[in-house]
Design a protein around this motif. Structure first.
Motif, PDB file in Angstrom:
ATOM      1  N   ARG A  52      40.942  33.934  38.781  1.00 35.74           N
ATOM      2  CA  ARG A  52      40.725  35.239  38.158  1.00 35.74           C
ATOM      3  C   ARG A  52      41.537  36.315  38.876  1.00 35.74           C
ATOM      4  NH1 ARG A  52      34.833  37.920  38.122  1.00 35.74           N
ATOM      5  NH2 ARG A  52      35.316  38.223  40.318  1.00 35.74           N
ATOM      6  N   GLU A  53      41.494  36.322  40.194  1.00 30.75           N
ATOM      7  CA  GLU A  53      42.247  37.310  40.963  1.00 30.75           C
ATOM      8  C   GLU A  53      43.751  37.165  40.719  1.00 30.75           C
ATOM      9  OE1 GLU A  53      40.867  39.874  42.507  1.00 30.75           O
ATOM     10  OE2 GLU A  53      38.916  39.077  41.905  1.00 30.75           O
ATOM     11  N   ARG A  54      44.223  35.930  40.647  1.00 29.72           N
ATOM     12  CA  ARG A  54      45.647  35.688  40.392  1.00 29.72           C
ATOM     13  C   ARG A  54      46.044  36.189  39.006  1.00 29.72           C
ATOM     14  NH1 ARG A  54      48.928  32.770  37.739  1.00 29.72           N
ATOM     15  NH2 ARG A  54      47.357  31.441  36.805  1.00 29.72           N
ATOM     16  N   LEU A  55      45.219  35.882  37.998  1.00 25.52           N
ATOM     17  CA  LEU A  55      45.527  36.319  36.633  1.00 25.52           C
ATOM     18  C   LEU A  55      45.638  37.840  36.552  1.00 25.52           C
ATOM     19  CD1 LEU A  55      43.147  33.957  34.628  1.00 25.52           C
ATOM     20  CD2 LEU A  55      45.655  33.888  34.608  1.00 25.52           C
ATOM     21  N   VAL A  56      44.683  38.531  37.129  1.00 27.39           N
ATOM     22  CA  VAL A  56      44.668  40.001  37.085  1.00 27.39           C
ATOM     23  C   VAL A  56      45.836  40.581  37.880  1.00 27.39           C
ATOM     24  CG1 VAL A  56      43.335  42.055  37.706  1.00 27.39           C
ATOM     25  CG2 VAL A  56      42.200  40.104  36.643  1.00 27.39           C
ATOM     26  N   ARG A  57      46.132  40.001  39.014  1.00 28.68           N
ATOM     27  CA  ARG A  57      47.237  40.489  39.849  1.00 28.68           C
ATOM     28  C   ARG A  57      48.580  40.293  39.138  1.00 28.68           C
ATOM     29  NH1 ARG A  57      47.163  36.873  43.881  1.00 28.68           N
ATOM     30  NH2 ARG A  57      48.794  35.704  42.844  1.00 28.68           N
ATOM     31  N   ASP A  58      48.770  39.104  38.534  1.00 26.03           N
ATOM     32  CA  ASP A  58      50.056  38.775  37.914  1.00 26.03           C
ATOM     33  C   ASP A  58      50.264  39.417  36.545  1.00 26.03           C
ATOM     34  OD1 ASP A  58      50.505  37.261  40.158  1.00 26.03           O
ATOM     35  OD2 ASP A  58      50.304  35.318  39.145  1.00 26.03           O
ATOM     36  N   ASP A  59      49.185  39.726  35.826  1.00 24.02           N
ATOM     37  CA  ASP A  59      49.340  40.289  34.479  1.00 24.02           C
ATOM     38  C   ASP A  59      48.170  41.223  34.143  1.00 24.02           C
ATOM     39  OD1 ASP A  59      49.985  40.892  31.882  1.00 24.02           O
ATOM     40  OD2 ASP A  59      50.130  38.823  31.201  1.00 24.02           O
ATOM     41  N   PRO A  60      48.135  42.402  34.776  1.00 26.08           N
ATOM     42  CA  PRO A  60      47.020  43.328  34.535  1.00 26.08           C
ATOM     43  C   PRO A  60      46.999  43.911  33.130  1.00 26.08           C
ATOM     44  CG  PRO A  60      48.690  44.366  35.902  1.00 26.08           C
ATOM     45  CD  PRO A  60      49.090  42.917  35.752  1.00 26.08           C
ATOM     46  N   GLU A  61      48.087  43.780  32.390  1.00 28.13           N
ATOM     47  CA  GLU A  61      48.102  44.246  30.994  1.00 28.13           C
ATOM     48  C   GLU A  61      47.324  43.292  30.083  1.00 28.13           C
ATOM     49  OE1 GLU A  61      49.431  47.201  30.010  1.00 28.13           O
ATOM     50  OE2 GLU A  61      49.775  47.508  32.147  1.00 28.13           O
ATOM     51  N   THR A  62      47.214  42.045  30.494  1.00 27.88           N
ATOM     52  CA  THR A  62      46.520  41.026  29.694  1.00 27.88           C
ATOM     53  C   THR A  62      45.114  40.762  30.209  1.00 27.88           C
ATOM     54  OG1 THR A  62      48.630  39.967  29.141  1.00 27.88           O
ATOM     55  CG2 THR A  62      46.638  38.632  28.857  1.00 27.88           C
ATOM     56  N   PHE A  63      44.941  40.699  31.526  1.00 29.55           N
ATOM     57  CA  PHE A  63      43.669  40.290  32.111  1.00 29.55           C
ATOM     58  C   PHE A  63      43.002  41.419  32.896  1.00 29.55           C
ATOM     59  CE2 PHE A  63      46.308  36.472  31.777  1.00 29.55           C
ATOM     60  CZ  PHE A  63      45.491  35.694  30.975  1.00 29.55           C
ATOM     61  N   GLY A  64      41.678  41.385  32.910  1.00 35.62           N
ATOM     62  CA  GLY A  64      40.925  42.370  33.659  1.00 35.62           C
ATOM     63  C   GLY A  64      39.578  41.825  34.082  1.00 35.62           C
ATOM     64  N   ILE A  65      38.897  42.615  34.906  1.00 38.18           N
ATOM     65  CA  ILE A  65      37.561  42.239  35.381  1.00 38.18           C
ATOM     66  C   ILE A  65      36.633  43.425  35.116  1.00 38.18           C
ATOM     67  CG2 ILE A  65      36.163  41.406  37.301  1.00 38.18           C
ATOM     68  CD1 ILE A  65      38.850  40.632  38.688  1.00 38.18           C
ATOM     69  N   PRO A  66      35.953  43.432  33.971  1.00 40.49           N
ATOM     70  CA  PRO A  66      34.983  44.501  33.731  1.00 40.49           C
ATOM     71  C   PRO A  66      33.834  44.383  34.742  1.00 40.49           C
ATOM     72  CG  PRO A  66      35.308  43.151  31.751  1.00 40.49           C
ATOM     73  CD  PRO A  66      36.037  42.499  32.875  1.00 40.49           C
ATOM     74  N   PRO A  67      33.151  45.484  35.025  1.00 36.55           N
ATOM     75  CA  PRO A  67      32.065  45.452  36.019  1.00 36.55           C
ATOM     76  C   PRO A  67      31.041  44.340  35.775  1.00 36.55           C
ATOM     77  CG  PRO A  67      32.506  47.704  35.370  1.00 36.55           C
ATOM     78  CD  PRO A  67      33.341  46.825  34.481  1.00 36.55           C
ATOM     79  N   GLU A  68      30.715  44.058  34.532  1.00 30.29           N
ATOM     80  CA  GLU A  68      29.709  43.029  34.244  1.00 30.29           C
ATOM     81  C   GLU A  68      30.200  41.609  34.534  1.00 30.29           C
ATOM     82  OE1 GLU A  68      31.521  44.158  30.183  1.00 30.29           O
ATOM     83  OE2 GLU A  68      30.999  45.185  32.025  1.00 30.29           O
ATOM     84  N   TYR A  69      31.491  41.413  34.773  1.00 30.35           N
ATOM     85  CA  TYR A  69      32.044  40.100  35.101  1.00 30.35           C
ATOM     86  C   TYR A  69      32.193  39.894  36.608  1.00 30.35           C
ATOM     87  CZ  TYR A  69      33.654  39.457  30.214  1.00 30.35           C
ATOM     88  OH  TYR A  69      33.742  39.303  28.857  1.00 30.35           O
ATOM     89  N   GLU A  70      32.077  40.947  37.399  1.00 22.68           N
ATOM     90  CA  GLU A  70      32.403  40.868  38.820  1.00 22.68           C
ATOM     91  C   GLU A  70      31.702  39.739  39.559  1.00 22.68           C
ATOM     92  OE1 GLU A  70      32.112  44.649  40.743  1.00 22.68           O
ATOM     93  OE2 GLU A  70      33.662  45.523  39.457  1.00 22.68           O
ATOM     94  N   ALA A  71      30.448  39.477  39.272  1.00 19.24           N
ATOM     95  CA  ALA A  71      29.694  38.447  39.984  1.00 19.24           C
ATOM     96  C   ALA A  71      29.769  37.085  39.292  1.00 19.24           C
ATOM     97  CB  ALA A  71      28.232  38.864  40.118  1.00 19.24           C
ATOM     98  N   HIS A  72      30.549  36.988  38.232  1.00 18.09           N
ATOM     99  CA  HIS A  72      30.589  35.767  37.429  1.00 18.09           C
ATOM    100  C   HIS A  72      31.997  35.177  37.381  1.00 18.09           C
ATOM    101  CE1 HIS A  72      26.536  36.635  36.055  1.00 18.09           C
ATOM    102  NE2 HIS A  72      26.930  37.886  35.928  1.00 18.09           N
TER     103      HIS A  72
END
Length: 100
Positions: A52-72
Motif C-alpha cells: 500500500r505504501e509503495r502504491l501511494v508513493r509511486d502513483d499518488p494520482e491513482t492510489f490513496g489511503i483515506p482515514p478509514e483505511y489507515e488501520a486496514h
C-alpha cells in the motif's frame, strides 16, 4: 478504467468471483475480499501495508489511503488513474488472498 473493465479483468483470475449488488459489486477469492467498488469512480483494493505504501508513493494520482483505511490492509484506487497499475494492484490482491 470503468467498473465494467474491473469486472472483466477480475473475471480472468482463477477462483475470483463477483458478489455484492449491481451498484456495489465486490470480488472475492475463497471468501476473502479482493476488491470492492466504493463509488462509480473509486475502488477499494486489498493489499498488505508495505505494498500500500509503495502504491501511494509511486502513483499518488491513482492510489490513496483515506482515514478509514489507515488501520486496514486496503488501498483506494481512483478509476481515472493508471489502468495498468490498477490491474497490477488487483492481481496482487488476488494473489494475496489466494495464498491465505
Amino acid at each position: 478504467m470503468t467498473p465494467g473493465e474491473v469486472a472483466d479483468f477480475l473475471a480472468t483470475l482463477p477462483g475470483c468471483t463477483q458478489t455484492g449488488t449491481r451498484a456495489i459489486p465486490a470480488w472475492y477469492v475463497a471468501g476473502r475480499v479482493v476488491a470492492r467498488l466504493v463509488a462509480a469512480d473509486e475502488l477499494m483494493i486489498r493489499c498488505d501495508f508495505a505494498e500500500r505504501e509503495r502504491l501511494v508513493r509511486d502513483d499518488p494520482e491513482t492510489f490513496g489511503i483515506p482515514p478509514e483505511y489507515e488501520a486496514h490492509m486496503k488501498v483506494q484506487a481512483m478509476l481515472a488513474g493508471d489502468a495498468d497499475r490498477i490491474r497490477s494492484a488487483l492481481r496482487g490482491a488476488w494473489e494475496l488472498q489466494r495464498k491465505r
